[in-house]
Design an enzyme around this catalytic site. Structure first.
Site, mmCIF file in Angstrom:
data_model
loop_
_atom_site.group_PDB
_atom_site.id
_atom_site.type_symbol
_atom_site.label_atom_id
_atom_site.label_comp_id
_atom_site.label_asym_id
_atom_site.label_seq_id
_atom_site.Cartn_x
_atom_site.Cartn_y
_atom_site.Cartn_z
ATOM 1 N N LYS A 1 -7.460 26.121 2.424
ATOM 2 C CA LYS A 1 -8.292 25.875 1.234
ATOM 3 C C LYS A 1 -9.055 27.160 0.946
ATOM 4 C CE LYS A 1 -9.409 22.533 -1.639
ATOM 5 N NZ LYS A 1 -8.623 21.367 -2.110
ATOM 6 N N ASP B 1 -8.159 23.316 -7.852
ATOM 7 C CA ASP B 1 -9.038 22.258 -7.341
ATOM 8 C C ASP B 1 -10.196 22.189 -8.339
ATOM 9 O OD1 ASP B 1 -9.549 20.390 -4.955
ATOM 10 O OD2 ASP B 1 -11.442 21.467 -5.018
HETATM 11 P P1 NDP Z 1 -12.353 18.455 -11.954
HETATM 12 O O1 NDP Z 1 -13.111 19.718 -11.888
HETATM 13 O O2 NDP Z 1 -11.280 18.290 -12.976
HETATM 14 O O3 NDP Z 1 -13.345 17.205 -12.104
HETATM 15 C C1 NDP Z 1 -14.375 16.979 -11.174
HETATM 16 C C2 NDP Z 1 -15.206 15.798 -11.656
HETATM 17 O O4 NDP Z 1 -16.160 15.477 -10.648
HETATM 18 C C3 NDP Z 1 -15.996 16.095 -12.922
HETATM 19 O O5 NDP Z 1 -16.136 14.898 -13.647
HETATM 20 C C4 NDP Z 1 -17.347 16.545 -12.344
HETATM 21 O O6 NDP Z 1 -18.455 16.371 -13.229
HETATM 22 C C5 NDP Z 1 -17.491 15.602 -11.181
HETATM 23 N N1 NDP Z 1 -18.380 16.181 -10.158
HETATM 24 C C6 NDP Z 1 -18.319 17.415 -9.618
HETATM 25 N N2 NDP Z 1 -19.323 17.590 -8.737
HETATM 26 C C7 NDP Z 1 -20.006 16.425 -8.736
HETATM 27 C C8 NDP Z 1 -21.156 15.975 -8.049
HETATM 28 N N3 NDP Z 1 -21.784 16.749 -7.160
HETATM 29 N N4 NDP Z 1 -21.601 14.705 -8.300
HETATM 30 C C9 NDP Z 1 -20.962 13.909 -9.195
HETATM 31 N N5 NDP Z 1 -19.871 14.297 -9.882
HETATM 32 C C10 NDP Z 1 -19.405 15.528 -9.652
HETATM 33 O O7 NDP Z 1 -11.747 18.255 -10.470
HETATM 34 P P2 NDP Z 1 -10.536 17.365 -10.008
HETATM 35 O O8 NDP Z 1 -10.490 16.114 -10.806
HETATM 36 O O9 NDP Z 1 -9.338 18.214 -9.897
HETATM 37 O O10 NDP Z 1 -10.982 17.039 -8.498
HETATM 38 C C11 NDP Z 1 -11.800 15.893 -8.170
HETATM 39 C C12 NDP Z 1 -11.692 15.632 -6.675
HETATM 40 O O11 NDP Z 1 -10.310 15.407 -6.332
HETATM 41 C C13 NDP Z 1 -12.165 16.754 -5.761
HETATM 42 O O12 NDP Z 1 -12.717 16.176 -4.586
HETATM 43 C C14 NDP Z 1 -10.861 17.467 -5.399
HETATM 44 O O13 NDP Z 1 -10.968 18.167 -4.175
HETATM 45 C C15 NDP Z 1 -9.937 16.274 -5.271
HETATM 46 N N6 NDP Z 1 -8.527 16.601 -5.377
HETATM 47 C C16 NDP Z 1 -8.020 17.203 -6.497
HETATM 48 C C17 NDP Z 1 -6.666 17.488 -6.584
HETATM 49 C C18 NDP Z 1 -6.048 18.016 -7.827
HETATM 50 O O14 NDP Z 1 -4.797 18.068 -7.880
HETATM 51 N N7 NDP Z 1 -6.792 18.380 -8.845
HETATM 52 C C19 NDP Z 1 -5.768 17.246 -5.433
HETATM 53 C C20 NDP Z 1 -6.387 16.528 -4.334
HETATM 54 C C21 NDP Z 1 -7.715 16.266 -4.320
HETATM 55 P P3 NDP Z 1 -19.009 17.635 -14.107
HETATM 56 O O15 NDP Z 1 -18.068 17.744 -15.254
HETATM 57 O O16 NDP Z 1 -20.387 17.226 -14.484
HETATM 58 O O17 NDP Z 1 -18.984 18.810 -13.187
#
Ligand code: NDP
Length: 452
Positions: A130, A170
């Site tokens: 990572k 990510d």
């Molecule tokens: P994005 O950046 O597309 O979206 C993240 C979302 O989470 C946004 O809605 C963001 O809100 C919210 N968020 C971020 N930080 C916080 C916080 N501290 N408290 C509450 N909400 C928060 O990321 P992804 O959708 O790609 O990833 C989401 C999760 O999935 C992560 O844990 C990532 O590691 C995991 N993941 C992703 C993969 C992928 O293929 N994308 C693969 C496997 C796991 P805001 O817009 O306000 O920041």
């Protein structure tokens, strides 16, 4: 040496904490896995003798570097970047890159450790890594993001490669950032290779990669429910996040007849009792993932929805929960509310969104609980398929890839069932099953190599 003479669980955790001061996320992630592994290896002398768990819990290497870039005011900015290569026993390192102000070495070590088990669970030959930086792309211009991404790759390129380490996106790293980093890698090395996944379709990307994590988390839920004689159809679904994973989870839930009623971001959550349908979802995708807006504005566009500033959606009643935002977003109290309100199953789209107390509540209540390392593995699995397509210079069709994704998620589910059975009960402990199934393949490969 008899098995009973080896380091016990408490001693292991004590040593882990001493060796990793100020790294709570990493200690949390390893501790949660270690309990199950210690039980599993209790009668397996060679795993103790060769210190397999101790070695998996020590990253192969952690590279930390300075990332300088110039903002639009021509001020020089300095960020810190990392690549944590945890383990490559079963294949080249693979794992995402995160750009977010909350990124620390501890967070990346926890994610790389989890990724090792997750990648093993997919059945594909992928090791765990990572990376990321404490850079906030929000509010930055395209040119600023480009300069930062290029500067980041100017150091990272030395440590990655199609047979060495293949990063992906990510949080904060989507198609735009991958494009800038891939372009810089190509410029520096003069090679066009599949060094990153999540690429644009025009330059080696794969169909279905964008959707794969969210879709996969829903497929995993579908598999768990079917195994228990139940179904997604007609169920009210509580979803957190509003990024890539959350929006694609909602999309697949709608296709399977589920009723998603919540979404959130880092400022609060919305509750739409009428359900988030395709039209509303299209608005969220446009507003959140393309315009970087706030989820709060949903209620200005859709009647009947309410916004809850500074809160998370776990108090809303529903049968299925999909935490898809970030780590530690469900605490013990949240889990208790979910269970009391009739939640029967949880599928983690995010990485470690459930904290230790919450995991305990789900375990006690025998809630079907799919840990992120299994439930969100669809993303890395599709990345593995992107690598295969790059290596063979082929592009598979949408239908082929959708089917492969469904099969891969079924395979992961079945591996968890194999090791997650609970004695004297029909219940499956998916967290335990995922930990052990992920460990077995990596552990066996490490035993084959001897001490290296
Ligand atoms: P994005 O950046 O597309 O979206 C993240 C979302 O989470 C946004 O809605 C963001 O809100 C919210 N968020 C971020 N930080 C916080 C916080 N501290 N408290 C509450 N909400 C928060 O990321 P992804 O959708 O790609 O990833 C989401 C999760 O999935 C992560 O844990 C990532 O590691 C995991 N993941 C992703 C993969 C992928 O293929 N994308 C693969 C496997 C796991 P805001 O817009 O306000 O920041």
């Amino acid at each position: 040496m008899a098995v009973s003479d080896h380091v016990g669980f408490d001693q292991f955790i004590e040593g882990l904490k001493k060796r990793n001061p100020g790294q709570p996320e990493f200690v949390q992630a390893v501790s949660e896995v270690a309990r199950d592994i210690f039980d599993f290896i209790a009668d397996k002398e060679e795993y103790h003798e060769y210190q397999i768990l101790r070695r998996i819990a020590e990253p192969d290497r952690v590279v930390s570097f300075r990332v300088c870039w110039e903002d639009d005011n021509q001020d020089i900015r300095v960020q810190r970047g990392w690549r944590v290569q945890n383990n490559n026993a079963i294949g080249p390192y693979k794992g995402g890159i995160r750009f977010h102000p909350s990124v620390t070495e501890s967070v990346l070590k926890f994610l790389a450790f989890e990724q090792t088990f997750k990648n093993s669970l997919t059945g594909l030959p992928l090791g765990g890594a990572k990376g990321g930086a404490n850079f906030n792309p929000k509010g930055k211009s395209d040119h600023e993001v480009m300069r930062f991404s290029q500067s980041f790759m100017t150091e990272l390129y030395r440590h990655v490669g199609e047979d060495v380490d293949i990063p992906a996106g990510d949080i904060g790293v989507g198609a735009r950032e991958i494009g800038y980093m891939f372009g810089e890698y190509k410029r520096i090395t003069n090679k066009f290779t599949g060094v990153l996944t999540g690429k644009g379709l025009e330059y080696g990307g794969s169909l279905v990669r964008t959707e794969a994590t969210g879709y996969g988390a829903v497929y995993f839920m579908q598999n768990m429910l079917e195994h228990a004689g139940n179904a997604v159809e007609g169920k009210t679904c509580i979803v957190s996040g509003s990024g890539n994973v959350a929006t694609h989870a909602v999309e697949k839930l709608l296709q399977l007849g589920g009723k998603p009623v919540t979404l959130s971001d880092s400022q609060g959550f919305i509750h739409d009792p009428d359900g988030i349908d395709e039209e509303k979802l299209a608005w969220v995708k446009e507003h959140k993932t393309r315009r970087y807006g706030r989820i709060a504005e949903y209620v200005d566009s859709f009647n009947g929805a309410t916004y809850h500033e500074g809160e998370r959606p776990w108090s809303v009643p529903g049968e299925l929960a999909f935490p898809c935002a970030t780590q530690n977003e469900i605490c013990g109290e949240d889990a208790r509310m979910l269970v009391d309100n009739g939640c029967i199953a949880v599928s983690e789209g995010a990485n470690m969104p459930t904290d230790r107390d919450a995991a305990h509540v789900f375990k006690e209540a025998q809630t079907l609980f799919a840990p992120g390392k299994a439930a969100n593995a669809g993303g890395v699995a599709l990345s593995g398929l992107e690598m295969s397509q790059n290596a063979t210079r082929q592009s598979w069709t949408d239908d082929q890839l959708q089917e492969l994704l469904r099969d891969l998620m079924k395979g992961i589910h079945d591996r968890c069932v194999e090791y997650g059975g609970v004695k004297g009960s029909e219940h499956i402990d998916y967290a335990r099953g995922a930990n052990i199934a992920g460990f077995v393949k990596v552990g066996k490969a490490m035993l084959a190599y001897g001490v290296v």
